[in-house]
Design a protein around this motif. Structure first.
Motif, PDB file in Angstrom:
ATOM      1  N   ALA A   1     -11.733 -82.075  18.829  1.00  0.00           N
ATOM      2  CA  ALA A   1     -10.787 -83.056  19.356  1.00  0.00           C
ATOM      3  C   ALA A   1     -11.344 -83.770  20.576  1.00  0.00           C
ATOM      4  CB  ALA A   1      -9.468 -82.376  19.705  1.00  0.00           C
ATOM      5  N   TYR A   2     -12.178 -83.080  21.338  1.00  0.00           N
ATOM      6  CA  TYR A   2     -12.747 -83.646  22.559  1.00  0.00           C
ATOM      7  C   TYR A   2     -14.238 -83.324  22.628  1.00  0.00           C
ATOM      8  CZ  TYR A   2      -7.826 -83.699  23.822  1.00  0.00           C
ATOM      9  OH  TYR A   2      -6.478 -83.918  23.812  1.00  0.00           O
ATOM     10  N   PRO A   3     -15.060 -84.284  23.016  1.00  0.00           N
ATOM     11  CA  PRO A   3     -16.499 -84.035  23.134  1.00  0.00           C
ATOM     12  C   PRO A   3     -16.831 -82.905  24.116  1.00  0.00           C
ATOM     13  CG  PRO A   3     -16.065 -86.385  23.194  1.00  0.00           C
ATOM     14  CD  PRO A   3     -14.730 -85.693  23.246  1.00  0.00           C
ATOM     15  N   GLN A   4     -16.004 -82.738  25.144  1.00  0.00           N
ATOM     16  CA  GLN A   4     -16.256 -81.671  26.114  1.00  0.00           C
ATOM     17  C   GLN A   4     -16.149 -80.295  25.451  1.00  0.00           C
ATOM     18  OE1 GLN A   4     -14.001 -84.103  26.341  1.00  0.00           O
ATOM     19  NE2 GLN A   4     -14.141 -85.122  28.315  1.00  0.00           N
ATOM     20  N   HIS A   5     -15.201 -80.151  24.526  1.00  0.00           N
ATOM     21  CA  HIS A   5     -15.061 -78.882  23.808  1.00  0.00           C
ATOM     22  C   HIS A   5     -16.293 -78.619  22.954  1.00  0.00           C
ATOM     23  CE1 HIS A   5     -10.383 -79.073  24.044  1.00  0.00           C
ATOM     24  NE2 HIS A   5     -10.946 -78.848  25.212  1.00  0.00           N
ATOM     25  N   PHE A   6     -16.799 -79.664  22.319  1.00  0.00           N
ATOM     26  CA  PHE A   6     -18.009 -79.537  21.515  1.00  0.00           C
ATOM     27  C   PHE A   6     -19.181 -79.117  22.390  1.00  0.00           C
ATOM     28  CE2 PHE A   6     -21.965 -81.690  20.090  1.00  0.00           C
ATOM     29  CZ  PHE A   6     -22.225 -80.894  18.986  1.00  0.00           C
ATOM     30  N   SER A   7     -19.338 -79.744  23.546  1.00  0.00           N
ATOM     31  CA  SER A   7     -20.452 -79.415  24.433  1.00  0.00           C
ATOM     32  C   SER A   7     -20.399 -77.961  24.898  1.00  0.00           C
ATOM     33  CB  SER A   7     -20.473 -80.349  25.648  1.00  0.00           C
ATOM     34  OG  SER A   7     -20.777 -81.663  25.238  1.00  0.00           O
ATOM     35  N   ARG A   8     -19.199 -77.499  25.271  1.00  0.00           N
ATOM     36  CA  ARG A   8     -19.051 -76.087  25.682  1.00  0.00           C
ATOM     37  C   ARG A   8     -19.344 -75.148  24.519  1.00  0.00           C
ATOM     38  NH1 ARG A   8     -14.065 -77.181  29.227  1.00  0.00           N
ATOM     39  NH2 ARG A   8     -13.203 -77.545  27.185  1.00  0.00           N
ATOM     40  N   TRP A   9     -18.813 -75.476  23.341  1.00  0.00           N
ATOM     41  CA  TRP A   9     -19.038 -74.656  22.156  1.00  0.00           C
ATOM     42  C   TRP A   9     -20.531 -74.617  21.811  1.00  0.00           C
ATOM     43  CZ3 TRP A   9     -21.180 -75.809  17.439  1.00  0.00           C
ATOM     44  CH2 TRP A   9     -21.022 -74.848  16.439  1.00  0.00           C
ATOM     45  N   PHE A  10     -21.175 -75.775  21.837  1.00  0.00           N
ATOM     46  CA  PHE A  10     -22.596 -75.853  21.497  1.00  0.00           C
ATOM     47  C   PHE A  10     -23.419 -75.012  22.461  1.00  0.00           C
ATOM     48  CE2 PHE A  10     -26.836 -77.597  21.290  1.00  0.00           C
ATOM     49  CZ  PHE A  10     -27.011 -77.845  19.938  1.00  0.00           C
ATOM     50  N   LYS A  11     -23.123 -75.117  23.745  1.00  0.00           N
ATOM     51  CA  LYS A  11     -23.865 -74.340  24.746  1.00  0.00           C
ATOM     52  C   LYS A  11     -23.676 -72.842  24.522  1.00  0.00           C
ATOM     53  CE  LYS A  11     -24.981 -73.883  29.569  1.00  0.00           C
ATOM     54  NZ  LYS A  11     -24.903 -74.461  30.888  1.00  0.00           N
ATOM     55  N   LYS A  12     -22.483 -72.439  24.164  1.00  0.00           N
ATOM     56  CA  LYS A  12     -22.195 -71.022  23.923  1.00  0.00           C
ATOM     57  C   LYS A  12     -23.040 -70.468  22.777  1.00  0.00           C
ATOM     58  CE  LYS A  12     -18.414 -67.879  22.709  1.00  0.00           C
ATOM     59  NZ  LYS A  12     -16.978 -67.772  22.455  1.00  0.00           N
ATOM     60  N   TYR A  13     -23.187 -71.234  21.696  1.00  0.00           N
ATOM     61  CA  TYR A  13     -23.876 -70.729  20.517  1.00  0.00           C
ATOM     62  C   TYR A  13     -25.350 -71.122  20.436  1.00  0.00           C
ATOM     63  CZ  TYR A  13     -19.362 -69.126  18.992  1.00  0.00           C
ATOM     64  OH  TYR A  13     -18.164 -68.471  18.933  1.00  0.00           O
ATOM     65  N   ALA A  14     -25.748 -72.216  21.070  1.00  0.00           N
ATOM     66  CA  ALA A  14     -27.148 -72.642  21.007  1.00  0.00           C
ATOM     67  C   ALA A  14     -27.924 -72.275  22.268  1.00  0.00           C
ATOM     68  CB  ALA A  14     -27.230 -74.153  20.773  1.00  0.00           C
ATOM     69  N   GLY A  15     -27.204 -72.003  23.352  1.00  0.00           N
ATOM     70  CA  GLY A  15     -27.873 -71.623  24.590  1.00  0.00           C
ATOM     71  C   GLY A  15     -28.275 -72.793  25.469  1.00  0.00           C
ATOM     72  N   CYS A  16     -27.956 -74.001  25.049  1.00  0.00           N
ATOM     73  CA  CYS A  16     -28.227 -75.189  25.849  1.00  0.00           C
ATOM     74  C   CYS A  16     -27.205 -76.260  25.477  1.00  0.00           C
ATOM     75  CB  CYS A  16     -29.647 -75.700  25.613  1.00  0.00           C
ATOM     76  SG  CYS A  16     -29.992 -76.176  23.902  1.00  0.00           S
TER      77      CYS A  16
END
Length: 92
Positions: free
Chosen positions: A65-80
């Motif tokens: 729903a929000y790009p910020q959520h995607f960025s946090r999620w991506f960092k959590k699982y990809a490490g960056c």
């Protein structure tokens, strides 16, 4: 015949996975949620690397729903962050 929850059907079609593969994931040691997260991460990495779309566009395409959520999620699982990932892959 096994009765499956409705929500599994659209998820499997989006990621081109069979219902059987998702349901049997527990036998291989991971849940359907883990499988979906891994597949979403793969797709996100492919789009960050293979397209010039903005991170916001990619986030919306993946259902965030929000790009910020995607960025946090991506960092959590990809490490960056998505920006860091895109920078790392373009330097290689």
């Amino acid at each position: 015949m096994v009765c499956l929850p409705y929500s599994i059907v659209p998820i499997s079609s989006v990621f081109r996975q069979t219902i059987w593969a998702i349901c049997c994931g527990k036998k291989r040691g991971f849940s359907a949620l883990k499988h979906i997260q891994q597949k979403t991460l793969e797709v996100a990495k492919e789009r960050l690397f293979g397209t010039s779309k903005s991170i916001s566009e990619i986030a919306y395409e993946l259902g965030f729903a929000y790009p910020q959520h995607f960025s946090r999620w991506f960092k959590k699982y990809a490490g960056c962050t998505p920006n860091e990932y895109r920078g790392q892959t373009s330097m290689e």
